[in-house]
Structure formats: C-alpha cells, structure tokens
Design an enzyme around this catalytic site. Structure first.
Site, mmCIF file in Angstrom:
data_model
loop_
_atom_site.group_PDB
_atom_site.id
_atom_site.type_symbol
_atom_site.label_atom_id
_atom_site.label_comp_id
_atom_site.label_asym_id
_atom_site.label_seq_id
_atom_site.Cartn_x
_atom_site.Cartn_y
_atom_site.Cartn_z
ATOM 1 N N ARG A 208 -1.492 0.400 5.544
ATOM 2 C CA ARG A 208 -1.464 1.602 4.692
ATOM 3 C C ARG A 208 -2.879 2.042 4.392
ATOM 4 O O ARG A 208 -3.700 1.236 3.957
ATOM 5 C CB ARG A 208 -0.763 1.283 3.370
ATOM 6 C CG ARG A 208 0.608 0.717 3.652
ATOM 7 C CD ARG A 208 1.607 1.052 2.609
ATOM 8 N NE ARG A 208 2.877 0.469 3.008
ATOM 9 C CZ ARG A 208 3.896 0.308 2.195
ATOM 10 N NH1 ARG A 208 3.807 0.694 0.946
ATOM 11 N NH2 ARG A 208 5.017 -0.217 2.646
ATOM 12 N N GLU A 210 -4.643 3.068 2.064
ATOM 13 C CA GLU A 210 -4.663 3.208 0.611
ATOM 14 C C GLU A 210 -5.898 4.015 0.211
ATOM 15 O O GLU A 210 -7.016 3.668 0.577
ATOM 16 C CB GLU A 210 -4.700 1.820 -0.066
ATOM 17 C CG GLU A 210 -3.462 0.970 0.175
ATOM 18 C CD GLU A 210 -2.204 1.513 -0.503
ATOM 19 O OE1 GLU A 210 -2.337 2.409 -1.361
ATOM 20 O OE2 GLU A 210 -1.103 1.049 -0.154
ATOM 21 N N ARG A 216 -4.666 -4.697 -6.397
ATOM 22 C CA ARG A 216 -3.393 -5.157 -5.837
ATOM 23 C C ARG A 216 -2.938 -4.457 -4.561
ATOM 24 O O ARG A 216 -1.800 -4.581 -4.164
ATOM 25 C CB ARG A 216 -2.297 -5.112 -6.900
ATOM 26 C CG ARG A 216 -2.099 -3.755 -7.528
ATOM 27 C CD ARG A 216 -1.189 -3.923 -8.707
ATOM 28 N NE ARG A 216 -0.505 -2.705 -9.036
ATOM 29 C CZ ARG A 216 0.603 -2.655 -9.734
ATOM 30 N NH1 ARG A 216 1.185 -3.756 -10.150
ATOM 31 N NH2 ARG A 216 1.153 -1.511 -10.021
ATOM 32 N N HIS A 217 -3.855 -3.725 -3.943
ATOM 33 C CA HIS A 217 -3.526 -3.063 -2.678
ATOM 34 C C HIS A 217 -4.490 -3.457 -1.576
ATOM 35 O O HIS A 217 -5.696 -3.519 -1.794
ATOM 36 C CB HIS A 217 -3.573 -1.535 -2.825
ATOM 37 C CG HIS A 217 -2.467 -0.997 -3.655
ATOM 38 N ND1 HIS A 217 -2.592 -0.775 -4.993
ATOM 39 C CD2 HIS A 217 -1.200 -0.650 -3.321
ATOM 40 C CE1 HIS A 217 -1.442 -0.305 -5.465
ATOM 41 N NE2 HIS A 217 -0.575 -0.233 -4.478
ATOM 42 N N GLU A 355 4.825 -5.631 -9.531
ATOM 43 C CA GLU A 355 5.840 -5.482 -8.475
ATOM 44 C C GLU A 355 5.514 -6.393 -7.297
ATOM 45 O O GLU A 355 4.409 -6.360 -6.766
ATOM 46 C CB GLU A 355 5.827 -4.018 -7.994
ATOM 47 C CG GLU A 355 6.712 -3.783 -6.801
ATOM 48 C CD GLU A 355 6.338 -2.491 -6.051
ATOM 49 O OE1 GLU A 355 5.974 -1.495 -6.689
ATOM 50 O OE2 GLU A 355 6.412 -2.523 -4.811
ATOM 51 N N SER A 358 10.192 -4.438 -3.189
ATOM 52 C CA SER A 358 11.084 -3.302 -3.421
ATOM 53 C C SER A 358 12.072 -3.172 -2.287
ATOM 54 O O SER A 358 11.929 -3.809 -1.240
ATOM 55 C CB SER A 358 10.326 -2.003 -3.695
ATOM 56 O OG SER A 358 9.499 -1.705 -2.661
ATOM 57 N N ARG A 406 0.787 -10.397 -2.637
ATOM 58 C CA ARG A 406 1.104 -10.183 -4.068
ATOM 59 C C ARG A 406 1.698 -11.437 -4.698
ATOM 60 O O ARG A 406 1.308 -11.842 -5.794
ATOM 61 C CB ARG A 406 2.123 -9.047 -4.222
ATOM 62 C CG ARG A 406 1.569 -7.683 -3.956
ATOM 63 C CD ARG A 406 1.307 -6.923 -5.242
ATOM 64 N NE ARG A 406 0.769 -5.620 -4.908
ATOM 65 C CZ ARG A 406 1.445 -4.478 -5.051
ATOM 66 N NH1 ARG A 406 2.658 -4.487 -5.552
ATOM 67 N NH2 ARG A 406 0.886 -3.347 -4.735
HETATM 68 P P1 AMO Z 1 7.101 -1.082 -0.459
HETATM 69 O O1 AMO Z 1 6.257 0.025 0.018
HETATM 70 O O2 AMO Z 1 7.356 -1.113 -1.925
HETATM 71 O O3 AMO Z 1 8.519 -1.066 0.271
HETATM 72 O O4 AMO Z 1 6.459 -2.475 -0.013
HETATM 73 C C1 AMO Z 1 7.143 -3.691 -0.230
HETATM 74 C C2 AMO Z 1 6.245 -4.693 -0.927
HETATM 75 O O5 AMO Z 1 5.073 -4.920 -0.153
HETATM 76 C C3 AMO Z 1 3.955 -5.087 -1.006
HETATM 77 N N1 AMO Z 1 2.983 -4.049 -0.688
HETATM 78 C C4 AMO Z 1 1.634 -4.216 -0.627
HETATM 79 N N2 AMO Z 1 0.877 -5.299 -0.827
HETATM 80 C C5 AMO Z 1 -0.455 -5.151 -0.694
HETATM 81 N N3 AMO Z 1 -1.069 -4.009 -0.369
HETATM 82 C C6 AMO Z 1 -0.335 -2.890 -0.152
HETATM 83 N N4 AMO Z 1 -0.959 -1.766 0.180
HETATM 84 C C7 AMO Z 1 1.077 -2.965 -0.274
HETATM 85 N N5 AMO Z 1 2.078 -2.093 -0.136
HETATM 86 C C8 AMO Z 1 3.222 -2.757 -0.381
HETATM 87 C C9 AMO Z 1 4.453 -4.990 -2.432
HETATM 88 C C10 AMO Z 1 5.727 -4.210 -2.276
HETATM 89 O O6 AMO Z 1 6.661 -4.525 -3.297
HETATM 90 N N6 AMO Z 1 10.231 -0.589 3.442
HETATM 91 C C11 AMO Z 1 10.157 -0.829 2.018
HETATM 92 C C12 AMO Z 1 10.944 -2.070 1.617
HETATM 93 C C13 AMO Z 1 12.446 -1.941 1.752
HETATM 94 O O7 AMO Z 1 12.973 -0.924 1.280
HETATM 95 O O8 AMO Z 1 13.069 -2.871 2.280
HETATM 96 C C14 AMO Z 1 8.702 -0.985 1.627
HETATM 97 O O9 AMO Z 1 7.804 -1.093 2.424
HETATM 98 O O10 AMO Z 1 4.727 -6.298 -2.914
#
Ligand code: AMO
Length: 442
Positions: A208, A210, A216-217, A355, A358, A406
């Site tokens: 991503r 970001e 936390r990202h 979180e 999700s 996370r």
């Molecule tokens: P989501 O975007 O909430 O859902 O991502 C799921 C989990 O992944 C972790 N996460 C991250 N950790 C670190 N850096 C990031 N940039 C980052 N983005 C996400 C978080 C988050 O809760 N496809 C859906 C899931 C689904 O519906 O099954 C999804 O990607 O802990």
C-alpha cells in the site's frame, strides 16, 4: 569432531566439545579472557588465556572442555548459564569488522533509524531477534487455528490485474508493455478459491502506498487471511474471534519469557469478546469522555484506544469486535446490511485498542457485485477473472485478514510497527533511507 549445539553443553560436563557461533561480547580480565558465544540454540560463556584476534560478531569455531560454573557465577538468564567452556582452540571463520555501536548490551538502546540502518546486525541482538520468534509463533498459531476451521492453505500472486481495496494507495508496476498492480491484499484471489476448497487460509504480502508516516502503517506488510463459504455473519464473527483468541493465546503460552522480557502482561484473550457496532462504540466514547464523534463515519485511532480501554475495564478483555461500519467506508465487495444498507456486514477486531483485523460478509451475487464495482467508479472489465467465479455457484461467504506486524507490535508493546518487520518499507525507506542512500566500500 562433530559440532554440538550450545543448549546441549550442560549434558557434556567434563567432556571436550566443538561448538560454533558468533561472539556476542569479549571481556578481558588481564590474563584471563572471556567471550559469550551465540548459536541458534543459545548462549554460553567461553573462557581462556590464549585467543587469536577476536572481535564481537565474528563467526568462530571453538573446541574446549565443558565445566560447571561456581554457584555464585551462574547466569540464570541463559539455559547454558551454569556451565562454561574452557577453551582449547578458537578458529576464526569470519572476522567481523569494528561495529558501529556496542552489541554486547542486552538492550541496544538505539534510535529506530539507527536500528534500521544497521538492520543486518541489530537483528542479531537476542532481545530484537526474539520479536521474530514471537512473529513465527503468531504464524504457527494462525496456521493451527485455520486448520482447525477446516481451511486449506493456498498461495496467491502479488501481481494483479486490478486493485482491490480502492483508493489511490496502489503501487503500479510496469508489466512488460502492460500495466499491473501490486496487490493491496490477497482479497480477490482468496474469494475465487471459495468454490474450490470452500474454506481457505493464506499468508500474503500486501502493498500500500501509504501517503503518510505513522507508527502503525507499512508500505509492504504481511496479511494472514481466511475466507469461508456457506457462512452467515454470526458464524464469521465466531470464526474470527476463535482464530484471534487462539493465535494470541498460542504465542503467550509458547513464549512467556519473551513477553516478560518486554515487560508486557499476558494478553487477556480467554473470556468473552465484547461485540459492538461502530455507532454503539461512538456512543460509549461520548458517554465516557464527552467527546462526540457520533457523526463520524469511522473510528479514529484515539476512538479505538478508548474502546480498547472500555473492553478491558468492562469485560476484562484485550479484544473487542466492532461491526457495521458505513458501507461507503468499506471496500466494494462488502455486503450492505439488508436491514439498513447504509451500514455493512463488516467488522474490525481491536487488540489493546488498535485494529489488528478486518473483514466482512461479501456480496456473493454476481449482478450485485457488478453494480458495486460500477458504483465505485470502477470498470467490471478489470475484474473479469474475479467475476467469473461468481457466475458459477458462489455460495454466501466471507472472511477476514490479520496484519502480522500489527499483532506482533501489540503483543510485545512495541511503540512502532517498523520494529515488528524484519526489513520495513515506508515512504522514506526501502532498506536505506532515501535521503541518505550510500553504498560504502569497505
Ligand atoms: P484491511 O485493509 O483492513 O482489510 O487490512 C487487514 C489488516 O491488515 C493490516 N494492515 C496493515 N498493516 C500494516 N501496514 C499497513 N499499511 C496495513 N494495512 C492493513 C491491519 C488490517 O486490520 N481485504 C481486507 C480484509 C478482508 O476483508 O478479508 C483488507 O485488506 O491489521
């Protein structure tokens, strides 16, 4: 002579052994010299009078006699702490050059940028490498829990023809003369696998772009996903809570000493996990703090923290499940609640107020899915392979995804997610910081 592991040395008192490892630190007490040696199984003290030139982090082979340490010299912190090796010979396999900082300390006490700039050596510190032992245990717990749910492990691509989570945060890649994307999550592939195995789980890298630097990202993270067919919303909530509790509980029972080393309490994940809707969460926050976020369409990080505290105080639980986020805030594949379509059959799992997961019940009807894609301004043509699966018998289904870094960060109480990634990527860094890329010749 055959090498033995350091952990086995206490079984060889009085015997000559050959051990291999890296020198942790060297202590020179005049005539007598000491060094601690680390291998994959542990650490042991080596003592002698006549060593070749040695430096910390050098890789060496040691031959010596195992002897019991006097009672007042026993090091309780390490498994082989009640023996030492009376060194007869040290063979240097690779002499390390002078270190940029003292690696002999238990706590390196370095700033995060320095820890990351020297990642290949800072990771050799045992307290730091223990973070990744915990990470491995999270994986093990997750795998066990997913298997108990009846899921088959799958492996999915990270180069994709379409972007999944929407938004601008997608990395584009030049793919021969075409455009492709790095997956923001393995979402589409795991859904396509439901009519194949009914229940699947997977570990995938997710990318991503970001746009900001947060604690936390990451730009590249690891997601632990499940996707289940023939399930309703309640069953999905049960499944994700089972996997969450099992995984975190597994780590806590496997590595209590690492949790202690990090000064964190055992996670409270044994009891009932409270389930509340996002709107209920906002009302609870208003009652507890007087802060009115009831018009907001998502929970801000401080809202999650407050709800985390509420769950600890009211339910003695570090976990809380929040459901029914506004449909427009979730990805296109999320099923709107049939009783109130402004909200969706979605959920987040919060751990200690952050979180970690999700997911949602999905739109499994082909026509509705095509409409949902169009409704987000996207072209169904770009989802051809994905949509194909829905034309041929997609059952009601749903799933969830945990962020591996996370969970690691929260179990150990780390203040920054970068510490929970071996080689973290963010907008400022890929291996080295972009602002100071330097390749030094030694
Ligand atoms: P989501 O975007 O909430 O859902 O991502 C799921 C989990 O992944 C972790 N996460 C991250 N950790 C670190 N850096 C990031 N940039 C980052 N983005 C996400 C978080 C988050 O809760 N496809 C859906 C899931 C689904 O519906 O099954 C999804 O990607 O802990």
């Amino acid at each position: 002579m055959k090498r033995i592991l350091i952990i086995k040395t206490p079984q060889k008192i009085g015997k000559k052994v050959l051990i291999c490892g890296w020198i942790v630190n060297i202590r020179d007490h005049g005539k007598i010299k000491f060094f601690d040696l680390r291998d994959r199984s542990g650490v042991v003290q080596c003592v002698g009078t006549n060593f070749p030139k040695l430096t910390p982090q050098s890789a060496v082979e040691v031959v010596g006699i195992v002897s019991e340490r006097p009672e007042n010299m026993v090091n309780e912190k390490i498994d082989a702490g009640w023996v030492e090796i009376q060194v007869e010979k040290v063979k240097v396999l690779s002499l390390a050059k002078e270190l940029p900082f003292d690696m002999g300390k238990e706590d390196l006490g370095l700033t995060l940028p320095t820890l990351l700039d020297y990642r290949t050596i800072s990771l050799r510190n045992i307290k730091i490498s223990n973070i990744f032992k915990v990470q491995e245990a999270i994986m093990e717990g997750f795998r066990q829990a997913s298997k108990k749910l009846g899921c088959t492990e799958i492996f999915t691509p990270t180069i994709s023809a379409s972007s999944t989570e929407g938004g601008a945060e997608v990395f584009r890649v030049k793919y021969y003369e075409h455009n492709a994307f790095l997956v923001q999550s393995p979402q589409l592939y795991k859904q396509m696998m439901v009519p194949v195995f009914e229940r699947v789980y997977l570990v995938s890298h997710a990318y991503r772009m970001e746009p900001s630097v947060t604690t936390r990202h990451l730009s590249e993270s690891i997601q632990l996903d499940c996707e289940l067919g023939f399930v309703n919303f309640e069953e999905l909530l049960d499944a994700l809570e089972f996997v969450g509790k099992y995984t975190i509980g597994f780590v806590a029972s496997k590595y209590p000493q690492i949790l202690k080393e990090y000064g964190v309490e055992n996670p409270r994940v044994d009891g009932k996990i409270p389930r509340i809707t996002m709107r209920e969460a906002q009302r609870i926050i208003l009652e507890r703090t007087g802060i009115d976020h009831t018009k907001e369409d998502d929970l801000a990080p401080e809202d999650e923290r407050e709800i985390g505290k509420w769950a600890q105080e009211e339910y003695n639980s570090d976990l809380v499940t929040v459901t029914h986020y506004p449909t427009k805030k979730r990805a296109f594949y999320t099923l709107p609640d049939p009783t109130d379509p402004k909200y969706s059959l979605s959920y987040d799992l919060l751990f200690k107020g952050v979180e970690i997961l999700s997911g949602s019940q999905r739109i499994s009807n082909y026509d509705d899915l095509v409409d949902a894609i169009r409704g987000r301004g996207m072209d169904p043509e770009n989802f051809k392979m994905y949509l194909q699966a829905f034309e041929y018998g997609m059952p009601p289904e749903g799933g969830f995804s945990f962020g591996l870094e996370r969970i690691t960060m929260l179990i150990l109480g780390l203040s920054n997610i970068r510490e929970a990634s071996l080689f973290p990527r963010d907008m400022e860094r890929v291996d080295f910081r972009f602002s100071e890329k330097r390749i030094k010749k030694s």
